[in-house]
Scaffold this motif. Structure first.
Motif, PDB file in Angstrom:
ATOM      1  N   LEU A  27       0.719  -0.975   0.171  1.00  0.00           N
ATOM      2  CA  LEU A  27       0.252  -0.113   0.043  1.00  0.00           C
ATOM      3  C   LEU A  27       0.789   1.104   0.017  1.00  0.00           C
ATOM      4  N   ASN A  28       1.951   1.316   0.415  1.00  0.00           N
ATOM      5  CA  ASN A  28       2.925   2.423   0.575  1.00  0.00           C
ATOM      6  C   ASN A  28       2.298   3.725   1.198  1.00  0.00           C
ATOM      7  N   GLY A  29       1.449   3.561   2.075  1.00  0.00           N
ATOM      8  CA  GLY A  29       0.779   4.593   2.765  1.00  0.00           C
ATOM      9  C   GLY A  29      -0.620   4.976   2.243  1.00  0.00           C
ATOM     10  N   ASN A  30      -1.071   4.404   1.110  1.00  0.00           N
ATOM     11  CA  ASN A  30      -2.425   4.577   0.638  1.00  0.00           C
ATOM     12  C   ASN A  30      -3.423   3.936   1.332  1.00  0.00           C
ATOM     13  N   LEU A  31      -4.809   4.774   1.267  1.00  0.00           N
ATOM     14  CA  LEU A  31      -5.809   4.057   2.006  1.00  0.00           C
ATOM     15  C   LEU A  31      -6.607   3.132   0.920  1.00  0.00           C
ATOM     16  N   GLU A  32      -6.544   1.891   1.598  1.00  0.00           N
ATOM     17  CA  GLU A  32      -7.466   0.942   0.845  1.00  0.00           C
ATOM     18  C   GLU A  32      -8.802   1.455   0.397  1.00  0.00           C
ATOM     19  N   SER A  33      -9.340   1.770   1.438  1.00  0.00           N
ATOM     20  CA  SER A  33     -10.894   2.453   0.952  1.00  0.00           C
ATOM     21  C   SER A  33     -10.982   3.504  -0.023  1.00  0.00           C
ATOM     22  N   GLN A  34      -9.910   3.957  -0.225  1.00  0.00           N
ATOM     23  CA  GLN A  34     -10.068   5.158  -1.386  1.00  0.00           C
ATOM     24  C   GLN A  34      -9.070   4.974  -2.465  1.00  0.00           C
ATOM     25  N   LEU A  35      -8.771   3.634  -2.777  1.00  0.00           N
ATOM     26  CA  LEU A  35      -7.755   3.368  -3.986  1.00  0.00           C
ATOM     27  C   LEU A  35      -8.640   3.629  -5.284  1.00  0.00           C
ATOM     28  N   ARG A  95     -12.687   4.840 -10.421  1.00  0.00           N
ATOM     29  CA  ARG A  95     -13.070   2.974 -10.288  1.00  0.00           C
ATOM     30  C   ARG A  95     -14.419   3.258 -10.421  1.00  0.00           C
ATOM     31  N   THR A  96     -15.066   1.936 -11.069  1.00  0.00           N
ATOM     32  CA  THR A  96     -16.520   2.174 -11.292  1.00  0.00           C
ATOM     33  C   THR A  96     -17.049   0.888 -10.066  1.00  0.00           C
ATOM     34  N   ALA A  97     -16.046   0.076  -9.423  1.00  0.00           N
ATOM     35  CA  ALA A  97     -16.534  -0.549  -8.301  1.00  0.00           C
ATOM     36  C   ALA A  97     -15.733  -0.280  -7.013  1.00  0.00           C
ATOM     37  N   PRO A  98     -16.610  -0.336  -6.188  1.00  0.00           N
ATOM     38  CA  PRO A  98     -15.870   0.168  -4.645  1.00  0.00           C
ATOM     39  C   PRO A  98     -14.610  -1.021  -4.403  1.00  0.00           C
ATOM     40  N   PRO A  99     -13.563  -0.657  -4.148  1.00  0.00           N
ATOM     41  CA  PRO A  99     -12.765  -1.544  -3.583  1.00  0.00           C
ATOM     42  C   PRO A  99     -12.906  -2.623  -2.728  1.00  0.00           C
ATOM     43  N   ASP A 100     -12.434  -3.724  -2.590  1.00  0.00           N
ATOM     44  CA  ASP A 100     -12.815  -4.761  -1.465  1.00  0.00           C
ATOM     45  C   ASP A 100     -11.557  -4.966  -0.587  1.00  0.00           C
ATOM     46  N   PRO A 101     -11.192  -4.175   0.404  1.00  0.00           N
ATOM     47  CA  PRO A 101      -9.929  -4.528   0.883  1.00  0.00           C
ATOM     48  C   PRO A 101     -10.245  -5.637   1.989  1.00  0.00           C
ATOM     49  N   THR A 102     -11.458  -5.866   2.584  1.00  0.00           N
ATOM     50  CA  THR A 102     -11.332  -6.992   3.392  1.00  0.00           C
ATOM     51  C   THR A 102     -11.171  -8.172   2.997  1.00  0.00           C
ATOM     52  N   LEU A 103     -11.587  -8.438   1.744  1.00  0.00           N
ATOM     53  CA  LEU A 103     -11.777  -9.714   1.335  1.00  0.00           C
ATOM     54  C   LEU A 103     -10.707 -10.149  -0.036  1.00  0.00           C
ATOM     55  N   THR A 104     -10.905  -9.156  -0.766  1.00  0.00           N
ATOM     56  CA  THR A 104     -10.082  -9.643  -2.389  1.00  0.00           C
ATOM     57  C   THR A 104      -8.830  -8.747  -2.456  1.00  0.00           C
ATOM     58  N   GLN A 105      -9.048  -7.566  -2.029  1.00  0.00           N
ATOM     59  CA  GLN A 105      -7.971  -6.541  -2.398  1.00  0.00           C
ATOM     60  C   GLN A 105      -7.865  -6.409  -3.946  1.00  0.00           C
ATOM     61  N   TRP A 106      -8.810  -5.752  -4.443  1.00  0.00           N
ATOM     62  CA  TRP A 106      -8.796  -5.552  -5.955  1.00  0.00           C
ATOM     63  C   TRP A 106      -9.331  -4.298  -5.990  1.00  0.00           C
ATOM     64  N   VAL A 107      -9.318  -3.549  -7.373  1.00  0.00           N
ATOM     65  CA  VAL A 107      -9.991  -2.199  -7.804  1.00  0.00           C
ATOM     66  C   VAL A 107     -10.444  -2.632  -9.158  1.00  0.00           C
TER      67      VAL A 107
END
Length: 160
Positions: A104-112, A127-139
């Motif tokens: 992540l390098n200091g970036n916020l997962e919920s705002q990627l 992005r057109t789908a919200p990131p899913d940091p808790t389960l799958t870590q994709w944007v």
């Protein structure tokens, strides 16, 4: 409908950086032109390109991964995908790319957001789908009409 997909993991060093990170060739997707609306995965089930049935689809797509932030955007997540289509025009795709929390390098997962290099600078493609940091870590981003280098960064982050 046949789908030819060759997945290789060919390590090589990227010579443009002082301590060059390992570059992996994740995939060379072939026969893409016959695969409209088919989710094509590469390197991980959460790395996906899906071309819509519009325009002329590329004949092949090569995807390379460098596990480092781009040299011109050092505040980005430490993962850069180089996506190179062969042929095609007027197409549209949905692109989903995976990252790891350790990158992540200091970036916020919920705002990627996804950022694409336009030939001069990295541009926030959002992005057109919200990131899913808790389960799958994709944007994910739909409506992609151009490929080049892609990375992730917090939405409010400013590329140089």
């Amino acid at each position: 409908m046949s789908r030819t997909r060759r997945q290789t993991r060919t390590p090589r060093r990227n010579g443009s950086l002082p301590n060059p990170p390992l570059t992996l060739t994740l995939s060379k997707l072939s026969d893409v032109a016959t695969l409209a609306a088919v989710a094509m995965t590469f390197g991980n089930p959460n790395n996906i390109i899906t071309f819509a049935a519009a325009g002329t689809l590329p004949n092949a797509v090569t995807i390379n991964l460098v596990k480092a932030a781009p040299a011109t955007f050092t505040s980005a997540v430490q993962r850069t995908y180089s996506i190179t289509p062969t042929g095609g025009s007027g197409y549209s795709a949905t692109l989903r790319l995976r990252y790891l929390q350790s990158e992540l390098n200091g970036n916020l997962e919920s705002q990627l957001d996804l950022w694409r290099f336009n030939g001069s600078v990295f541009v926030d493609e959002q992005r057109t789908a919200p990131p899913d940091p808790t389960l799958t870590q994709w944007v994910e981003k739909s409506g992609v009409t151009a490929f080049s280098d892609w990375t992730f960064a917090t939405h409010v982050n400013q590329a140089p």
